[in-house]
Design a protein around this motif. Sequence first.
Motif, PDB file in Angstrom:
ATOM      1  N   THR A  68       0.837  -1.285   0.138  1.00  0.00           N
ATOM      2  CA  THR A  68       0.085   0.148   0.079  1.00  0.00           C
ATOM      3  C   THR A  68       0.758   1.339   0.047  1.00  0.00           C
ATOM      4  OG1 THR A  68      -0.109  -0.079   2.321  1.00  0.00           O
ATOM      5  CG2 THR A  68      -1.837  -1.116   1.208  1.00  0.00           C
ATOM      6  N   ALA A  69       0.150   2.331  -0.488  1.00  0.00           N
ATOM      7  CA  ALA A  69       0.853   3.678  -0.479  1.00  0.00           C
ATOM      8  C   ALA A  69      -0.159   4.701   0.174  1.00  0.00           C
ATOM      9  CB  ALA A  69       1.184   3.935  -1.811  1.00  0.00           C
ATOM     10  N   PRO A  70       0.065   5.485   1.293  1.00  0.00           N
ATOM     11  CA  PRO A  70       1.351   5.499   1.931  1.00  0.00           C
ATOM     12  C   PRO A  70       1.508   4.179   2.752  1.00  0.00           C
ATOM     13  CG  PRO A  70      -0.307   6.591   3.047  1.00  0.00           C
ATOM     14  CD  PRO A  70      -0.929   6.294   1.775  1.00  0.00           C
ATOM     15  N   ARG A  71       2.822   4.210   3.186  1.00  0.00           N
ATOM     16  CA  ARG A  71       3.316   2.900   3.911  1.00  0.00           C
ATOM     17  C   ARG A  71       2.966   2.857   5.384  1.00  0.00           C
ATOM     18  NH1 ARG A  71       4.542  -0.152  -0.395  1.00  0.00           N
ATOM     19  NH2 ARG A  71       6.166   0.952  -1.814  1.00  0.00           N
ATOM     20  N   ASP A  72       2.354   3.671   5.826  1.00  0.00           N
ATOM     21  CA  ASP A  72       1.685   3.458   7.361  1.00  0.00           C
ATOM     22  C   ASP A  72       0.661   2.567   7.524  1.00  0.00           C
ATOM     23  OD1 ASP A  72       0.555   5.692   6.080  1.00  0.00           O
ATOM     24  OD2 ASP A  72      -0.443   6.155   7.827  1.00  0.00           O
ATOM     25  N   LEU A  73       0.436   1.892   8.591  1.00  0.00           N
ATOM     26  CA  LEU A  73      -0.846   1.017   8.689  1.00  0.00           C
ATOM     27  C   LEU A  73      -2.121   1.997   9.105  1.00  0.00           C
ATOM     28  CD1 LEU A  73       0.636  -1.766  11.209  1.00  0.00           C
ATOM     29  CD2 LEU A  73       0.084  -1.887   8.766  1.00  0.00           C
ATOM     30  N   CYS A  80      -9.780   1.795   4.786  1.00  0.00           N
ATOM     31  CA  CYS A  80      -9.169   2.679   4.205  1.00  0.00           C
ATOM     32  C   CYS A  80      -9.117   2.336   2.782  1.00  0.00           C
ATOM     33  CB  CYS A  80      -7.726   2.850   4.928  1.00  0.00           C
ATOM     34  SG  CYS A  80      -8.069   3.604   6.638  1.00  0.00           S
ATOM     35  N   LEU A  81      -9.036   3.832   1.928  1.00  0.00           N
ATOM     36  CA  LEU A  81      -9.033   3.203   0.588  1.00  0.00           C
ATOM     37  C   LEU A  81      -7.482   3.589   0.170  1.00  0.00           C
ATOM     38  CD1 LEU A  81     -10.181   2.815  -2.368  1.00  0.00           C
ATOM     39  CD2 LEU A  81     -10.429   5.436  -2.537  1.00  0.00           C
ATOM     40  N   ARG A  82      -6.861   2.427  -0.424  1.00  0.00           N
ATOM     41  CA  ARG A  82      -5.417   2.654  -0.670  1.00  0.00           C
ATOM     42  C   ARG A  82      -4.872   2.066  -1.960  1.00  0.00           C
ATOM     43  NH1 ARG A  82      -2.379   2.730   4.308  1.00  0.00           N
ATOM     44  NH2 ARG A  82      -3.018   4.231   5.523  1.00  0.00           N
ATOM     45  N   LEU A  83      -4.134   2.563  -2.696  1.00  0.00           N
ATOM     46  CA  LEU A  83      -3.499   2.058  -3.923  1.00  0.00           C
ATOM     47  C   LEU A  83      -2.588   0.886  -3.731  1.00  0.00           C
ATOM     48  CD1 LEU A  83      -3.221   2.240  -7.001  1.00  0.00           C
ATOM     49  CD2 LEU A  83      -1.157   3.534  -6.510  1.00  0.00           C
ATOM     50  N   LEU A  84      -2.996  -0.326  -4.403  1.00  0.00           N
ATOM     51  CA  LEU A  84      -2.192  -1.408  -3.937  1.00  0.00           C
ATOM     52  C   LEU A  84      -1.276  -1.572  -5.193  1.00  0.00           C
ATOM     53  CD1 LEU A  84      -4.759  -4.077  -3.183  1.00  0.00           C
ATOM     54  CD2 LEU A  84      -3.515  -2.608  -1.462  1.00  0.00           C
ATOM     55  N   LEU A  97      -9.899  -1.063  -0.701  1.00  0.00           N
ATOM     56  CA  LEU A  97     -10.192  -0.935   0.691  1.00  0.00           C
ATOM     57  C   LEU A  97      -9.476  -1.900   1.368  1.00  0.00           C
ATOM     58  CD1 LEU A  97     -13.868  -0.344   1.098  1.00  0.00           C
ATOM     59  CD2 LEU A  97     -12.175   1.351   1.177  1.00  0.00           C
ATOM     60  N   VAL A  98      -8.223  -1.490   2.442  1.00  0.00           N
ATOM     61  CA  VAL A  98      -7.790  -2.391   3.445  1.00  0.00           C
ATOM     62  C   VAL A  98      -8.134  -2.053   4.817  1.00  0.00           C
ATOM     63  CG1 VAL A  98      -5.779  -2.266   1.634  1.00  0.00           C
ATOM     64  CG2 VAL A  98      -5.949  -0.523   3.424  1.00  0.00           C
TER      65      VAL A  98
END
Length: 523
Positions: A68-73, A80-84, A97-98
């Motif tokens: 994921t980006a950003p790299r924080d949990l 949370c919507l993240r780019l994989l 979503l992660v």
Amino acid sequence: MWRGLWTLVARAARGPRSPRPCTRQGSGVPVPGSGTTIFALSSGHGRCGIAVIRTSGPASGHALRSLTAPRDLPPARSACLRLLSHPRSGEPLDRALVLWFPGPQSFTGEDCAEFHVHGGPAVVSGVLQALGSVPGLRPAEAGEFTRRAFAHGKLSLTEVEGLADLIHAETEAQRRQALRQLDGELGHLCHGWAGTLTKALAHVEAYIDFGEDDNLEEGVLEQGGSCKGWGHLVSQPPEAPSLPPLCSLPSTANSEVRELQLALGAHLRDARRGQRLRSGAHVVVAGPPNAGKSSLVNLLSRKPVSIVSPEPGTTRDVLETPVDLAGFPALLSDTAGLREGAGPVEQEGVRRARERLEQADLILAVLDASDLASPSSRNFLDTVVAPAGAGSPNGNSQRLLLVLNKSDLLPPGGPDPSPNLRPHLLLSCLTGEGLDGLLEALRKELAEVCGDPSTGPPLLTRARHQHHLQGCLDALGHYTQTKDLALAAEALRLARGHLARITGGGGTEEILDIIFRDFCVGK
């Protein structure tokens, strides 16, 4: 395609495969692969709107950061919507979503992550391969997520079985029963019974160790009352002076054990009901030729299972199909028409039909409503319907519903009244008239055969439940008959051990393998 993909991912996965196993607290059962992090597709295979991929293990946080980006949990238990992206090439895979579930507050009790991605095969394939490239991750085996939940005390063994039954539930009754077991009703019942045995065992061992101790606080051992409730336990001969005299034994714990024996007996008498609910009741459709048995089977199963023809003897073998009857699972059997004087092939079908009748949980007896006076109808009423209503010598009567088919051929007044005709249901397989009344009658009969999962005590849905309850009851039988306190204590320990094995305490690795192997990968 999915199987080949999973093989590819397995080959690409890295990380140790045979780590030092940990043990479920209090069970003595090793957890295969504990210490590694596993991943799998948890939702159904094939194209879908959303696919869920999950991980479990200490490297779950690292895997989430790597993709994921950003790299924080993300915040715990928040979507949370993240780019994989692929952790090596950086190629974008999906926008998803992660969720982050830090242990022990997760399904497995370990650190867990979930990726809710778009359900196309290419997206799922890319994310799985990306996870396989993260060091320390490997593909999960079938049922491994649930096995880890059991190992970390998140689920008891009965709850695990309830979860498996819920996944495989096909009817409303099966779903209700599975949810009750998953909620822990059977496990809580067994824990309550085990508490009764623990109390009784504590009293017996206290008398063995301290019964003659003058320094024991007065009234502690006598809190149960007089000694008459423990009258079956007598003191040892003079050469064993360490055992206490009869008159100092309490009655409360012993009376609770006797009540437990009655409760176990009642549950064992109902054991077949729970197993029928899980695997399906055996419903046999029987009657003379051309009564409409095959038409009824097709109507109830909502598909053309049997060939329908006006020619007598069309059905010559037993045809079986699993169906949902009024919310209950059933194995519906279409049988050959019962008559004498047919050829050898048809007579073999008649023999098999009579054999199925003996094994039936419920008989659907079908007659032609416009032909009740025919010899074949009268013979069927005398040989099948009447004996089922009369019951066996031991008082157990076979359940039977009499269905008068072809009601569309009757005059307005209905069938000719007959003093010997038992209560019946009118039905027309051609028009469907009377079907609702038949389904309601089936619901009531199957609720008796399988048990009503929405009321009453939890049902025993597996043979191992029945085996251990019977073992517990047998041990309590030895307890009530023995005249030796040491043997009585050992019988109580054995009975308590059988109850513990139902919920997972003291189970063996082989038993666990059998239970978990029916889970799909990702669960």
